[in-house]
Design an enzyme around this catalytic site. Structure first.
Site, mmCIF file in Angstrom:
data_model
loop_
_atom_site.group_PDB
_atom_site.id
_atom_site.type_symbol
_atom_site.label_atom_id
_atom_site.label_comp_id
_atom_site.label_asym_id
_atom_site.label_seq_id
_atom_site.Cartn_x
_atom_site.Cartn_y
_atom_site.Cartn_z
ATOM 1 N N ASP A 172 -10.003 0.804 33.274
ATOM 2 C CA ASP A 172 -9.518 -0.161 34.259
ATOM 3 C C ASP A 172 -9.670 -1.544 33.626
ATOM 4 O OD1 ASP A 172 -9.185 -1.985 36.291
ATOM 5 O OD2 ASP A 172 -10.491 -0.964 37.725
ATOM 6 N N THR B 110 -4.711 -4.883 37.083
ATOM 7 C CA THR B 110 -4.051 -5.846 37.956
ATOM 8 C C THR B 110 -3.172 -6.724 37.064
ATOM 9 O OG1 THR B 110 -5.901 -7.367 37.694
ATOM 10 C CG2 THR B 110 -5.927 -5.952 39.637
HETATM 11 C C1 LIG Z 1 -9.975 -6.875 40.484
HETATM 12 C C2 LIG Z 1 -10.293 -5.507 40.102
HETATM 13 C C3 LIG Z 1 -9.768 -4.416 40.817
HETATM 14 C C4 LIG Z 1 -9.071 -4.542 42.170
HETATM 15 O O1 LIG Z 1 -7.967 -5.280 42.233
HETATM 16 P P1 LIG Z 1 -7.414 -5.767 43.672
HETATM 17 O O2 LIG Z 1 -6.064 -6.257 43.288
HETATM 18 O O3 LIG Z 1 -8.354 -6.834 44.131
HETATM 19 O O4 LIG Z 1 -7.379 -4.598 44.560
HETATM 20 C C5 LIG Z 1 -10.026 -3.142 40.333
HETATM 21 N N1 LIG Z 1 -10.756 -2.946 39.230
HETATM 22 C C6 LIG Z 1 -11.299 -3.969 38.532
HETATM 23 C C7 LIG Z 1 -12.102 -3.676 37.305
HETATM 24 C C8 LIG Z 1 -11.094 -5.273 38.946
HETATM 25 O O5 LIG Z 1 -11.667 -6.265 38.271
#
Ligand SMILES: *Cc1c(COP(=O)(O)O)cnc(C)c1O
Length: 417
Positions: free
Chosen positions: A196, A222
């Site tokens: 992620d 994102t």
């Molecule tokens: C920001 C973030 C998310 C979630 O994103 P949203 O758009 O706020 O739902 C998921 N994983 C990580 C590692 C993040 O930093």
């Protein structure tokens, strides 16, 4: 915004927010200022269209141009990240992660991920989040001494626990992530590797941080953090997972995709494919390192004693002038009064609660978009340290507020808008 003036309540709040953004320093590491082109695509008539399904396989008529928009966005995402498959319909980071779990796991399957207070995200198994409720998350942590993760320990946990999926990529971890090693560990225990990269995607495409592609099985990110695009997310994966991922996003989890945002993602990827973006990503890291050095020279304790990314985590318990747990919020409020916008955050092994954490999280991606460089970081670092080291001095906050205002005027965000 001529027509919006007919809605004075919202119009005036947007104007005030615009002014707030121009006149304060955004140092929240998950925020950035997108380009005017990204804003224009986001506000376009594409938002009027229903396009359930995927390009050339829609459940609604009238999607000739929408199909091309989405196909172009997919192509650019694959090119930018060197991915086999891209799904660009995820509405945001959390639903993107949810779609991956829905696609590749059964309920209660075991997942190995980072502990929340050590830098993991809510969707990485927090008990209050769907992830922790629906799946059996087990955790790894950073080391107490170094505050960095130990890959040998993670390998041992993986061998013992045999998770179905191993997740890397964090939300409050300032150091480089060894995605290759994570993938090797996953392969050695027959687990799926997932990264992620929500926070560091912009650094990865700038070659300022090693990429988890092409080897990692599934990647979510994102598009609005260091990547500087619209609020949204994408999922990248190997071809063998493509069908399951697409099915999990639609019809599994979502209805109509937000095609205006998808177009804005294409604009963002086009911007990120330009050579200038590489300079941007590298400057973000240079700025973070300069800021970290300044803070440490002013006796501010940083988690892991520095940074390799855009992100810095201040440890207020071990910062001499504070020396107590639970002061993150007080410091964040004091900084905001001086025009420096940050967020309170837990630190590894925090002895306080998540509601009253002992750290403050900082990032340099938005300030770098404003064209600020190392010199400005030295200046801002001194302001931040001054406020922390003199937390009861209200007059000092006002003095710094004026200097911050001056700095903001010299580095406008949206000129002539
Ligand atoms: C920001 C973030 C998310 C979630 O994103 P949203 O758009 O706020 O739902 C998921 N994983 C990580 C590692 C993040 O930093």
């Amino acid at each position: 915004m001529e027509n919006l003036k007919e809605h004075p309540e919202i119009y005036s709040l947007i104007k005030k927010e615009e002014e707030r953004q121009e006149t304060t320093l955004c140092m929240i590491p998950s925020e950035n200022y997108c380009s005017k082109a990204v804003k224009e695509a986001t506000a376009s008539v594409l938002m009027n269209k229903y396009a359930e399904g995927y390009p050339k396989k829609r459940y609604y008529q009238g999607n000739v141009f929408i199909d091309d928009v989405e196909l172009i966005t997919i192509e650019k995402a694959k090119k930018l990240f060197n991915a086999e498959h891209a799904n660009v319909q995820s509405l945001s980071g959390s639903p993107a992660n949810m779609a991956v779990y829905f696609a590749l796991l059964n309920l209660n399957d075991k997942v190995l991920a980072m502990n929340l207070s050590h830098g993991g995200h809510l969707t990485h198994g927090s008990k209050v989040n769907f992830s922790g409720k629906l799946y059996n998350f087990i955790e790894y942590e950073v080391e107490k001494e170094t505050e960095v993760i130990d890959m040998d320990k993670i390998r041992k946990i993986a061998e013992l626990e045999k998770p179905k999926l191993i997740l890397s990529g964090f939300t409050a971890y300032p150091r480089k992530i060894d995605f290759k090693e994570f993938d090797d560990i996953a392969k050695s225990v027959n687990a799926i590797s997932m990264a992620d990269i929500s926070h560091i995607a912009g650094l990865i495409v700038s070659e300022a941080h090693p990429s988890p592609l092409p080897f990692t099985d599934v990647i979510t990110t994102t598009t609005h953090k260091t990547l500087r695009g619209p609020r949204g997310a994408i999922i990248l994966c190997k071809e063998k997972f493509a069908k399951d991922i697409d099915k999990a996003v639609f019809p599994g989890l979502q209805g109509g995709p937000h095609e205006n945002i998808i177009a804005a993602k294409a604009v963002c990827f086009e911007e990120a494919l330009k050579p200038e973006f590489k300079d941007y990503g590298k400057q973000i890291v240079k700025n973070a390192k300069a800021l970290a050095e300044t803070l440490m020279s002013e006796n501010i304790k940083l988690v892991s004693n520095g940074t390799d990314t855009h992100l810095i985590l201040i440890d207020l318990i071990r910062t001499k002038s504070i020396g107590k747990e639970g002061f993150g919020k007080d410091v964040a409020v004091a900084l905001e009064e001086a025009g420096i916008v940050t967020n309170a955050n837990s630190i590894p092994f925090d002895t306080s609660t998540p509601f009253k954490p002992s750290g403050v999280r900082l990032g340099t991606s938005a300030l770098t978009t404003r064209a600020m460089k190392e010199n400005e970081m030295l200046e801002i670092g001194k302001y931040i340290a001054d406020i922390i080291n003199n937390l009861s001095d209200l007059e000092l906050r006002q003095k710094i507020r004026n200097k911050v205002l001056n700095l903001c005027q010299n580095f406008p965000i949206y000129k002539n808008d």
